[in-house]
Design a protein around this motif. Structure first.
Motif, PDB file in Angstrom:
ATOM      1  N   THR A 330       0.757  -1.236   0.081  1.00 63.14           N
ATOM      2  CA  THR A 330      -0.029  -0.024  -0.092  1.00 63.14           C
ATOM      3  C   THR A 330       0.687   1.453   0.131  1.00 63.14           C
ATOM      4  OG1 THR A 330      -0.169   0.261   2.445  1.00 63.14           O
ATOM      5  CG2 THR A 330      -1.812  -1.180   1.334  1.00 63.14           C
ATOM      6  N   LEU A 332       1.994   2.747   2.459  1.00 65.25           N
ATOM      7  CA  LEU A 332       1.894   3.437   3.776  1.00 65.25           C
ATOM      8  C   LEU A 332       2.564   2.592   4.946  1.00 65.25           C
ATOM      9  CD1 LEU A 332      -2.142   3.658   3.894  1.00 65.25           C
ATOM     10  CD2 LEU A 332      -0.530   5.345   3.206  1.00 65.25           C
ATOM     11  N   GLN A 336       0.655   4.792   9.736  1.00 67.93           N
ATOM     12  CA  GLN A 336      -0.295   5.382   8.825  1.00 67.93           C
ATOM     13  C   GLN A 336      -1.505   4.420   8.309  1.00 67.93           C
ATOM     14  OE1 GLN A 336       2.540   6.292   5.849  1.00 67.93           O
ATOM     15  NE2 GLN A 336       2.390   8.439   6.516  1.00 67.93           N
ATOM     16  N   PHE A 337      -1.184   3.245   8.194  1.00 66.00           N
ATOM     17  CA  PHE A 337      -2.165   2.327   7.515  1.00 66.00           C
ATOM     18  C   PHE A 337      -3.281   2.114   8.693  1.00 66.00           C
ATOM     19  CE2 PHE A 337      -4.195  -1.658   6.612  1.00 66.00           C
ATOM     20  CZ  PHE A 337      -4.305  -1.858   5.406  1.00 66.00           C
ATOM     21  N   GLU A 339      -3.873   3.771  11.369  1.00 63.72           N
ATOM     22  CA  GLU A 339      -4.511   4.950  11.670  1.00 63.72           C
ATOM     23  C   GLU A 339      -5.723   5.223  10.589  1.00 63.72           C
ATOM     24  OE1 GLU A 339      -1.868   8.175  12.304  1.00 63.72           O
ATOM     25  OE2 GLU A 339      -1.148   7.340  14.324  1.00 63.72           O
ATOM     26  N   ARG A 340      -5.473   5.247   9.579  1.00 66.19           N
ATOM     27  CA  ARG A 340      -6.416   5.399   8.369  1.00 66.19           C
ATOM     28  C   ARG A 340      -7.334   4.392   8.349  1.00 66.19           C
ATOM     29  NH1 ARG A 340      -4.241   7.290   2.817  1.00 66.19           N
ATOM     30  NH2 ARG A 340      -6.518   6.914   2.293  1.00 66.19           N
ATOM     31  N   MET A 341      -7.002   2.981   8.806  1.00 63.54           N
ATOM     32  CA  MET A 341      -8.024   1.984   8.457  1.00 63.54           C
ATOM     33  C   MET A 341      -9.108   2.282   9.796  1.00 63.54           C
ATOM     34  SD  MET A 341      -7.260  -2.016   8.584  1.00 63.54           S
ATOM     35  CE  MET A 341      -7.076  -2.443  10.180  1.00 63.54           C
ATOM     36  N   ARG A 343      -9.821   5.252  11.231  1.00 63.38           N
ATOM     37  CA  ARG A 343     -10.749   6.477  10.830  1.00 63.38           C
ATOM     38  C   ARG A 343     -11.629   6.278   9.769  1.00 63.38           C
ATOM     39  NH1 ARG A 343      -6.168   9.844  10.711  1.00 63.38           N
ATOM     40  NH2 ARG A 343      -6.327   9.718   8.472  1.00 63.38           N
ATOM     41  N   GLU A 344     -11.018   5.587   8.559  1.00 69.64           N
ATOM     42  CA  GLU A 344     -11.844   5.771   7.263  1.00 69.64           C
ATOM     43  C   GLU A 344     -12.590   4.114   7.191  1.00 69.64           C
ATOM     44  OE1 GLU A 344      -9.119   6.773   4.155  1.00 69.64           O
ATOM     45  OE2 GLU A 344      -8.156   8.205   5.409  1.00 69.64           O
ATOM     46  N   TRP A 384     -12.646  -0.088   1.664  1.00 66.07           N
ATOM     47  CA  TRP A 384     -11.689   1.061   2.106  1.00 66.07           C
ATOM     48  C   TRP A 384     -10.298   0.997   0.754  1.00 66.07           C
ATOM     49  CZ3 TRP A 384      -6.956   0.333   4.974  1.00 66.07           C
ATOM     50  CH2 TRP A 384      -6.311   1.824   5.063  1.00 66.07           C
ATOM     51  N   ALA A 388      -9.333   3.751  -1.819  1.00 65.24           N
ATOM     52  CA  ALA A 388      -8.008   4.654  -1.730  1.00 65.24           C
ATOM     53  C   ALA A 388      -7.245   4.417  -2.857  1.00 65.24           C
ATOM     54  CB  ALA A 388      -7.434   4.170  -0.294  1.00 65.24           C
TER      55      ALA A 388
END
Ligand code: PLP
Length: 389
Positions: A330, A332, A336-337, A339-341, A343-344, A384, A388
């Motif tokens: 990815t 990331l 980061q992965f 945190e984004r997973m 949140r998103e 997701w 992305a």
């Protein structure tokens, strides 16, 4: 400026907070989040154990137990280790009941590590070992395991990490976070090195009962290893007893005496209600254990297949209840992965870097969640990832 923080020892000031708790807390705060973050069974403790403990409490058994634990529990642990893994310990002097496997890890390291000693810790690995080595003034030497070697410990890698200051080796198979297991053949050259370099081995076997492929083998059962190995086990994982705080530490009597001394001054004993529940599980809870294990195994297969299908390559975890898929594709970082997973996609998992060297590029997902949740998590992550792209 003098802050209250400065009252703390330098080691404690610089100790990192547990990276697992961080994601656990975030998941708790949002009811929509599916949490695959924390390593704990979604099952409730077997009813028979709850009832046995409640009966004992009602009848007034609310006191301290002997420091080493209730004799009946020590006997049950010794019988179990002998019948399952060919490990022979004398219940009265070679088995210590502890406050979870966690206290056993702490006691072993406190009793063994002097300032300057090196302790080899294969990583990615469980987060508690390195901070506890540091707390004793020791040096945690991370030994990086690789996906190519199936995250197993190899003699070549171990040999390279050993120095004249090496005192101990910590091993944890089945592994948290990788799910890797070690066979007797895998252990043989590791045991030879431990003997050759006079190392003491701390073997954290918390997930021994959750071995899905092959049979669990304890390094302590190899020739020449019993008296230089401390075996750690517990009830949290296999019997869904995380909240009861019972585990154990077994080892040669003169060695174990050191840990018992510390335990006498600190914990005194493990909670009596937990010990009684553990006795019931050991004596009569085999079916409960097997049915939870079968459920984990089913989820393991389904979840790992799902991750691979949505483009997160995942090797087969052979034990414990974690999948450790690669997220390297990815672009990331694992932080980061994750945190984004969260949140998103509203799915919580733990970034691999938390588990030390070699963990970057992976995330740890616990599959000790319901099949429905796991299916939903795979769908959310898949959607997701697509969005992305
Ligand atoms: N060892 C390993 C490898 C673990 O994963 C855990 C918990 O996650 C423990 C020890 C601690 O278990 P307990 O609840 O028995 O303290």
């Amino acid at each position: 400026m003098n802050t209250t923080n400065s009252f703390l020892t330098p080691i404690v000031q610089t100790m990192p907070p547990s990276g697992i708790r961080q994601f656990f807390n975030a998941a708790e705060a949002d009811p929509e989040v599916i949490s695959l973050g924390v390593g704990e069974p979604d099952f409730v403790t077997p009813k028979r154990a709850i009832e046995a403990s409640a009966r004992a409490l009602e009848s007034g058994r609310t006191m301290y137990t002997p420091n080493e634990g209730l004799m009946e529990l020590r006997e049950a642990i010794a019988e179990y280790l002998y019948s399952r893994f060919q490990l022979s310990y004398e219940p009265s002097r070679e088995v210590l009941v502890t406050v979870g496997g966690s206290e056993a890890i702490d006691l072993a390291l406190r009793a063994l590590v002097s300032p300057g000693d090196e302790v080899i810790i294969p990583v990615p690995g469980y987060v508690a070992y390195a901070p506890l080595v540091s707390l004793n003034g020791g040096r945690a030497v991370e030994l990086e395991l690789t996906a190519e070697q199936d995250f197993k410990l190899t003699a070549d890698a171990l040999q390279q990490a050993i120095t004249p200051r090496t005192k101990a080796l910590v091993v944890n198979f089945p592994s948290n976070p990788t799910g890797a297991v070690m066979t007797a053949a895998d252990w043989l050259p590791i045991a030879s090195l431990a003997i050759q370099h006079n190392l003491v081995v701390i073997s954290d076997e918390m997930y021994a009962e959750l071995t899905y492929v092959g049979e669990h083998t304890s390094i302590a059962s190899l020739p020449g290893m019993r008296d230089r190995t401390l075996v750690i086990g517990g009830f949290s994982k296999a019997f869904a007893m995380t909240g009861w705080r019972v585990g154990y530490l077994c080892g040669e009597r003169e060695l174990l005496k050191g840990m018992i001394k510390i335990h006498q001054y600190t914990a005194l004993c493990a909670p009596i209600m937990g010990q009684i529940a553990a006795i019931e599980c050991m004596r009569n809870g085999q079916e409960d254990k097997e049915s939870m294990k079968a459920a984990f195994d089913e989820r393991r297969k389904m979840f790992v297949q799902g991750l691979n299908e949505i483009g997160l390559p995942c090797r087969e975890p052979k034990g414990a209840f974690y999948a450790f898929p690669s997220i390297a594709g990815t672009g990331l970082s694992s932080q980061q992965f994750a945190e984004r997973m969260l949140r998103e996609a509203k799915v919580a998992a733990v970034p691999g870097h938390v588990f030390g060297l070699g963990g970057e590029g992976f995330i740890r997902c616990s599959y000790a969640a319901s099949s429905g949740q796991l299916q939903e998590a795979v769908e959310r992550i898949g959607r997701w990832l697509k969005s992305a792209e």
